[in-house]
Design an enzyme around this catalytic site. Structure first.
Site, short mmCIF file in Angstrom:
data_model
loop_
_atom_site.label_atom_id
_atom_site.label_comp_id
_atom_site.label_asym_id
_atom_site.label_seq_id
_atom_site.Cartn_x
_atom_site.Cartn_y
_atom_site.Cartn_z
N SER A 1 1.04 2.88 -9.90
CA SER A 1 -0.25 3.58 -10.04
C SER A 1 -0.01 5.05 -10.35
CB SER A 1 -1.02 3.42 -8.74
OG SER A 1 -2.17 4.24 -8.76
N CYS B 1 -8.07 3.64 2.62
CA CYS B 1 -9.07 2.61 2.33
C CYS B 1 -9.75 2.11 3.60
CB CYS B 1 -8.42 1.44 1.61
SG CYS B 1 -7.51 1.94 0.17
N1 PLP Z 1 -0.70 -0.69 -3.37
C1 PLP Z 1 -0.37 0.27 -2.50
C2 PLP Z 1 0.85 0.09 -1.65
C3 PLP Z 1 -1.14 1.41 -2.38
O1 PLP Z 1 -0.80 2.37 -1.51
C4 PLP Z 1 -2.30 1.54 -3.19
C5 PLP Z 1 -3.20 2.71 -3.04
O2 PLP Z 1 -3.35 3.24 -1.96
C6 PLP Z 1 -2.59 0.51 -4.11
C7 PLP Z 1 -1.78 -0.59 -4.16
C8 PLP Z 1 -3.78 0.59 -5.01
O3 PLP Z 1 -3.56 1.53 -6.04
P1 PLP Z 1 -4.83 2.11 -6.86
O4 PLP Z 1 -5.50 3.08 -5.97
O5 PLP Z 1 -4.23 2.75 -8.07
O6 PLP Z 1 -5.66 0.94 -7.21
#
Ligand code: PLP
Length: 389
Positions: free
Chosen positions: A199, A325
């Protein structure tokens, strides 16, 4: 704003000035559609392909193995849904109890559509239970999806070893490397993974851009159907400025990797050492050795994490309690619960996550204010009284 200290880089990062500079021309004069035949299209297409090379270089991949997406979540969705789209009702998914919701909820959604789901547990240090991993059946309809590094604790799973075992049994391996990429070396030439999600906004590119590495020859069903963009794996006119920004961020990540593992790690270690020494009832969460260099997750017994964050915020310090989140809910995070942390510790888990933009004086400030915050909040804690009754 100037005095604010940002220690929440696992939630999101500052966009690097070099990234902004690289993106700007694509909002004005260079606005062509990369699919167009004329100069405007051909010109920007070259920049999209340069960005693909920059991402590929950070991962040790070939440029054709990189597909641009809108975020890490989309990349994780594409990996899991794309795999199950091909393997249909035979699909098996193996993942862990500490995955980010981008994987966890996608896997559970697919379970609801007929896939067989196994969630492997972790020990009290957040390390994967290898005994469980070894005993679960894997076949050529199985996708194993394990995160490279945990967003809350920074704990690193032994991806190389796990992927090799899965490949040895004929299964497929996806890793959510959103927190690992740019912080620790990731080389898909050395690690036999099939798919990897990353990301932009965790590595100093903007929010709204991500990528997935898909090993050459692997068959996946696309999430978006439409045009032929991204080798038919992701329809939709390319987000050129953001793709260029992600490419630049990957180039910078490669350049700053050593710094991340020396200067940033040393600041993190000092922060952790001093907080554990100066704050009564402090406990480090997650394996001390197998950890990202930028992350410290500490619990302060009997105190509510949200209260710590508010007091830190009053002092101009941004940190996080658990995953961004889940903030807003007073339930302890699923990661702390999976690690079996006692209630009085789980509620107070506080994450400090650093970046190359942090300075020693930021760490000094946290070390200065934190013991006072802990003492004050603990004196107000109803849990302490209960224990003393
Ligand atoms: N996977 C992990 C381990 C993350 O920390 C995050 C974001 O906090 C994501 C996936 C999701 O990424 P994005 O915010 O770009 O959708």
């Amino acid at each position: 704003m100037e005095k604010q200290i940002y220690l929440d880089n696992n939630a999101t990062t500052q966009v690097a000035p070099e990234v902004i500079e690289a993106m700007l021309p694509f909002f004005s004069g260079q606005y062509g559609n990369p699919s167009s035949i004329h100069w405007f299209g051909g010109h920007v297409k070259k920049y999209v392909e340069t960005a693909r090379e920059q991402v590929a270089q950070l991962l040790g991949a070939s440029p054709e193995e990189i597909i641009f997406t809108s975020c890490g979540s989309e990349s994780d969705n594409l990996a899991l849904k794309g795999f199950c789209g091909v393997h249909g009702s035979f699909s098996r998914i193996i993942t862990s109890t500490v995955e980010h919701p981008a994987v966890r909820n996608t896997a559970r959604y697919l379970q609801g559509r007929g896939a067989l789901l196994t969630e492997l547990e972790v020990d009290s240090d957040g390390n994967l239970r290898i005994d469980q991993f070894d005993s679960v059946p894997v076949d050529n309809n199985t996708i194993v999806s394990l995160m490279w590094a945990n967003n809350e604790t920074g704990v690193i799973f032994p991806i190389s070893e796990l992927a090799a075992k899965v490949k040895g049994k004929g299964g497929f391996f996806h890793t959510d490397a959103v927190q690992a990429v740019g912080k620790i070396p990731v080389d898909v030439k050395k690690v036999p993974i099939d798919m990897l999600a990353l990301s932009g906004h965790k590595i100093h590119a903007p929010k709204g851009i991500g990528a997935i590495y898909i090993r050459k020859g692997l068959e996946l069903e696309p999430l978006l159907h439409g045009g032929h963009q991204e080798s038919g794996m992701r329809a939709g006119t390319e987000n050129v400025p953001y793709i260029v920004g992600l490419g630049k961020a990957c180039e910078l990540a490669l350049k700053h990797m050593d710094e991340e593992n020396t200067r940033v790690r040393a600041m993190r270690d000092r922060l952790e050492r001093e907080l554990l020494k100066r704050c009564a009832g402090a406990k480090l969460n997650g394996s001390r050795e197998m950890r990202l260099p930028n992350t410290a997750n500490i619990s302060f017994e009997f105190i509510e994490g949200e209260a710590i964050l508010l007091h830190l915020d009053e002092n101009g310090i941004a940190a996080s309690s658990g995953s961004a989140c889940t903030t807003g809910s007073l339930e302890p995070s699923h990661v702390m619960r999976a690690m079996g942390l006692p209630y009085t510790f789980a509620h107070s888990s506080t994450r400090f996550s650093l970046s190359r933009y942090n300075k020693e004086e930021h760490i000094d400030k946290v070390i200065e204010v934190m013991p006072g915050i802990v003492d004050k909040l603990r004196s107000l804690s109803p849990f302490v009284e209960k224990r003393n009754e």
